[in-house]
Design an enzyme around this catalytic site. Structure first.
Site, PDB file in Angstrom:
ATOM      1  N   ASP A   1       0.735  -1.075   0.041  1.00 11.42           N
ATOM      2  CA  ASP A   1       0.331   0.035   0.586  1.00 11.42           C
ATOM      3  C   ASP A   1       1.463   1.084  -0.442  1.00 11.42           C
ATOM      4  O   ASP A   1       1.912   0.767  -0.008  1.00 11.42           O
ATOM      5  CB  ASP A   1      -0.962   0.177   0.971  1.00 11.42           C
ATOM      6  CG  ASP A   1      -2.400   0.796   0.341  1.00 11.42           C
ATOM      7  OD1 ASP A   1      -2.136   2.084   0.202  1.00 11.42           O
ATOM      8  OD2 ASP A   1      -2.967   0.521   1.691  1.00 11.42           O
TER       9      ASP A   1
HETATM   10  C1  BGC Z   1      -4.724   3.103  -0.163  1.00 12.28           C
HETATM   11  C2  BGC Z   1      -5.055   2.136  -1.436  1.00 12.28           C
HETATM   12  C3  BGC Z   1      -5.200   3.081  -2.285  1.00 12.28           C
HETATM   13  C4  BGC Z   1      -3.848   3.513  -2.411  1.00 12.28           C
HETATM   14  C5  BGC Z   1      -3.507   4.400  -3.540  1.00 12.28           C
HETATM   15  C6  BGC Z   1      -3.697   3.685   0.355  1.00 12.28           C
HETATM   16  O1  BGC Z   1      -3.800   5.258   0.884  1.00 12.28           O
HETATM   17  O2  BGC Z   1      -5.109   2.335   1.393  1.00 12.28           O
HETATM   18  O3  BGC Z   1      -5.898   1.568  -1.488  1.00 12.28           O
HETATM   19  O4  BGC Z   1      -4.787   1.849  -3.752  1.00 12.28           O
HETATM   20  O5  BGC Z   1      -3.417   4.507  -1.502  1.00 12.28           O
HETATM   21  O6  BGC Z   1      -4.386   5.539  -3.989  1.00 12.28           O
END
Ligand code: BGC
Length: 856
Positions: free
Chosen positions: A228
């Site tokens: 993530d």
């Molecule tokens: C989220 C993810 C997301 C990523 C990119 C993170 O803060 O938890 O679900 O895909 O950001 O935007």
């Protein structure tokens, strides 16, 4: 054109690369794009959120995206075929936008309705989550776009999500939280998985042994594990765990790999074979999404890609594959999204008022069109999705009011109450560009010495720049931004005007300073909060009807701790409104003089979003009081609940109908008109238990950095059954516009759907006892009376939808896999020999048919 490249060739290509070349590939080139590697014939792969649309590499209204219903609305269809088609639509969107991998679906479970991202996850039930999630993945991947199943694992709430250690006993982990990932990785063969921010049982997920031990070894997963965004926090431990890609990049700014990892490999602290495997997985993904040239071209591609500006050169997005994708505002997309939204609407209660009649007959015997009062804060402004990384900019949204008007209905409107606790983004009809050519604002970019670098006209008042300010504006040169717009009063009164963001802001109206302030959050604040709910500063301006003021907002870029790397700001405007008491009285009077009242209630941006959990399940503002007063004024009141996850509905028994619409995507209002008027049946069934009160629900709040899933297997209906609590609406509940009788159940049988891989088949006969054709979701639950193992009283084992004409009986076969009877015994999956019960019906609380079966 996609080409087939075998495993051996992929390995050969990895073998050609030096350690530096390999390590370079393991962190993004930027926020969303990976590096290319001409020597491996690799162009830059692009990742993008997800899941309610495909955002693409920029995040504003100039690059709009089809906005599909949020996950709860999709799961509420209980219709894998429809969700697979939505996946295919998203794949076309991805190709249109040059995106290779969609960061979706989110398959964490609704452990508790307080979870801030509940709207983005499908269900409280692992089987329903797995089936819907697998369909979503198939739809994407069949069309050459990768899915990224997230967030592996235990990211079921948001509080302290970056640091929390979630304690889950192994059986619960296996049977509940890992189960959707397992089914989707094994059956739908997802091409990538995202490792979550949180830890589970002592290891942060980007370093967790679960990646290698379970995902790789047990499930035979050959795809990519991506962190993530900013979740990779160590060099060696993440490299040794089966994390393959650290996002975002570049490594010089984010993430722990890059040079430190190269060094660790060079001095033998990290085995080069581990690095090679990660690169292999990146190339495998690239081959799957069509980002590799074939072997013969690899050398030529290297030369071509060196040319500045060539596709595949760093920083240049790959060409969108021409697939004849429909624009997000095309009729074909609109029709599919309209049908999908209606298919997920759950009619939770209906005393017969719905569907509405187009006309009424007066006492004098004269027929005239029905008069509908549309009431509520969400009637005029559609809330089509939740907040956070799932946010996209749809080309348009159809609000409920607009949808009913477009259907030709006679509709009047009263807002009723003002439910926002923050002042929302300024919008039409109050917000105009400086030249008044339309709604929006002008942005000006200034350099260090005050020189104007560039300017642009925008359609809205929300601005987000990541890694620079676009191709025309060099990021490093921008020192100051100015937002210029006109605020025009529609009625006389006090307008609240302001800004949300981080850093120093100065606001002027017609040249007079309204404020000069610095807004801040602690530097370690979750980045989602800096975008979703940054601090707000407001000033009041009194305007006469029709009066316009020129507003200028000045911002110094370096004054925010996020600096030039990310700038979010929003111009906020609240038009004058009366007190709730006055607005409610007006709404009740309107309802009393109408034939029907439709109250659209819902949550606001401050309630359901990534980055924080919900503090309360109550509807925000005075919405409960509004519903009570409208229903008292007109018993023919329908309440439409526009939320992504459950809210308390203390008045549910006092209104004629309750329709749960979720966050239904851009076609909300059209779908609502279809369903209210009976053009389309509300097709949804609850993908979660809808609570009557806040009692007995698991908490998302960690204690001393630890969140213990003390309830174990007993979330959702499993918990209600165990505790003997009664929810407002049970899991699986929902009605359409006809009625059904459950007539027969047989086991090991033959009916459409009963053949295929699976341990047991159940055939269920249902008859349409109503007067119109309809669709019923037949649900089968398993249970094990007298089990030696602690178990839920019942669990969903299978489901299928049937369509039937009035009077028609249809028998549908439902396959139940062996896993449907198994439990995790601490070491492996086991079936307790003996008698299981299968129960069939229309919800977890209405199961009139039962059959027994023996498992060896
Ligand atoms: C989220 C993810 C997301 C990523 C990119 C993170 O803060 O938890 O679900 O895909 O950001 O935007």
């Amino acid at each position: 054109m996609s080409i087939v490249i075998g495993e051996e060739e992929l390995r050969r290509r990895v073998g050609r690369l030096s350690v530096e070349q390999k390590v370079r590939l393991l962190t993004g080139a930027g926020f969303w794009a990976l590096f290319d590697e001409p020597e491996a014939g690799l162009r830059a792969v692009v990742l993008s959120d997800g899941p309610a649309g495909v955002r693409g590499q920029s995040w504003d209204e100039r690059d709009s995206s089809a906005n599909v219903p949020s996950a709860t609305g999709l799961a509420a269809t209980w219709d894998p075929a429809r969700i697979e088609a939505i996946g295919a639509l998203l794949a076309r969107e991805a190709r249109r936008k040059g995106v290779d991998v969609l960061l979706a679906p989110t398959v964490n479970l609704h452990r508790t309705p307080y979870g801030g991202r509940g709207f983005e996850c499908f269900s409280e039930d692992p089987l329903l989550t797995a089936r819907i999630g697998a369909a979503y993945v198939r739809g994407l991947q069949r069309h050459g776009v990768g899915a990224c199943v997230k967030h592996f694992v235990g990211n079921d709430s948001e509080t302290q999500r970056m640091t929390v250690d979630v304690h889950i006993d192994e059986r619960t982990l296996r049977e509940m939280y890992l189960a959707p990932f397992e089914a989707i990785c094994r059956e739908a063969r997802a091409w990538s998985v995202m490792a979550a921010y949180n830890g589970v049982n002592g290891s942060t997920m980007t370093e967790s042994p679960l990646l290698r031990d379970i995902l790789h070894r047990e499930w035979g997963y050959d795809g990519l594990v991506v962190s993530d965004w900013t979740a990779a926090r160590s060099t060696e431990a993440t490299a040794e765990a089966a994390l393959d890609l650290a996002m975002p990049g570049p490594a010089s700014r984010f993430g722990p790999w890059g040079d430190p990892l190269t060094e660790a490999v060079m001095n033998g602290q990290v085995d080069e074979a581990l690095i090679a495997d990660k690169v292999l997985r990146i190339l495998r993904l690239a081959a799957r999404v069509g980002a590799l040239t074939d072997a013969a071209d690899a050398g030529d591609a290297a030369d071509a890609a060196d040319a500045p500006g060539a596709p595949g050169a760093p920083g240049v997005p790959p060409p969108a594959v021409p697939t004849g994708a429909d624009a997000p505002d095309s009729l074909a997309v609109a029709e599919e999204l309209r049908a999908a939204a209606a298919a997920g609407f759950v009619l939770a209660r209906n005393d017969g008022l719905l569907p509405l009649s187009w006309s009424v007959t007066t006492q004098a015997g004269i027929s005239r069109p029905v008069r509908i009062a549309m009431i509520g804060p969400n009637a005029e402004v559609a809330r089509t999705m939740g907040g956070g990384s799932a946010t996209v900019y749809p080309p348009y949204t159809v609000a409920p009011l607009e949808g009913l008007r477009a259907a030709g209905l006679h509709v009047t409107h009263a807002a009723g109450v003002y439910a926002d606790s923050r002042v929302p983004a300024a919008r039409a009809p109050w917000l105009l560009r400086p030249d008044r050519s339309g709604p929006g604002a002008e942005v000006r970019f200034y350099g260090e010495s005050g020189e104007l670098i560039s300017s642009e006209l925008r359609d809205g008042a929300t601005f987000l720049w990541m890694n620079g300010y676009g191709p025309a504006v060099g990021a490093e040169r921008v020192a100051r931004l100015e937002i210029r717009c006109v605020i025009r009063a529609t009625v006389a009164g006090t307008y609240r005007l302001g800004v949300s963001g981080l850093g120093r802001y100065r606001l002027l109206a017609d040249g007079a300073e309204l404020f000069d302030t610095t807004l801040a959050l602690p530097e370690d604040t979750d980045i989602a909060l800096s975008i979703m709910t940054p601090p707000q500063e407001l000033a009041s301006v009194r305007l006469a009807e029709g009066q316009a003021v020129a507003a200028v907002l000045e911002h110094e870029v370096a004054s925010s701790h996020l600096g030039r790397f990310m700038t979010f700001l929003q111009v906020n405007l609240e038009p004058p409104h009366s007190t709730d008491e006055v607005e409610i009285a007006a709404a009740a009077a309107l309802a009393a003089s109408s034939d029907v009242a439709v109250v659209v209630v819902g949550t606001t941006a401050e309630v359901e979003s990534e980055g924080f959990d919900r503090a309360s399940l109550a509807l925000p503002g005075g919405q409960d009081e509004l519903v009570r007063r409208v229903a008292a004024a007109n018993p023919r009141t329908v309440v439409v609940v526009n939320s992504g996850a459950p809210v308390l509905l203390p008045w549910a028994d006092d209104v004629a109908a309750v329709l749960l619409s979720w966050f239904p995507g851009q076609e909300f209002g059209s779908a609502l008109a279809d369903v209210l008027m009976g053009e389309t049946e509300p097709g949804g069934r609850l993908p979660m238990t809808w609570p009557a009160t806040e009692e007995g629900l698991p908490s998302p709040r960690p204690a001393d950095g630890v969140l213990t899933y003390a309830e174990g297997l007993f979330i959702g209906y499993r918990g209600y059954d165990r505790d003997g609590r009664t929810p407002l609406f049970p899991f699986g509940h929902g009605t359409g516009y006809t009625t059904w009788a459950y007539e027969s159940i047989t086991v090991d049988c033959d009916a459409p759907g009963a053949r295929g891989p699976g341990a047991v088949s159940a055939c269920v006969g249902v008859r349409n006892t109503g007067s119109r054709r309809g669709r019923e979701v037949v649900q089968v639950y398993a249970s094990r009376p007298g089990s030696a193992v602690e178990r839920p009283a019942k669990w969903l084992a299978g489901f299928a939808a049937v369509d039937a004409d009035p009077g028609e009986t249809v028998t549908v076969g439902i396959l139940i896999p062996e896993r449907g009877f198994q439990h995790w015994d601490g070491r492996s999956w086991a079936t307790e020999p003996g008698t299981f019960t299968l129960s069939a019906g229309s919800s977890s609380a209405a199961l009139p048919l039962t059959a027994s079966l023996e498992r060896p």
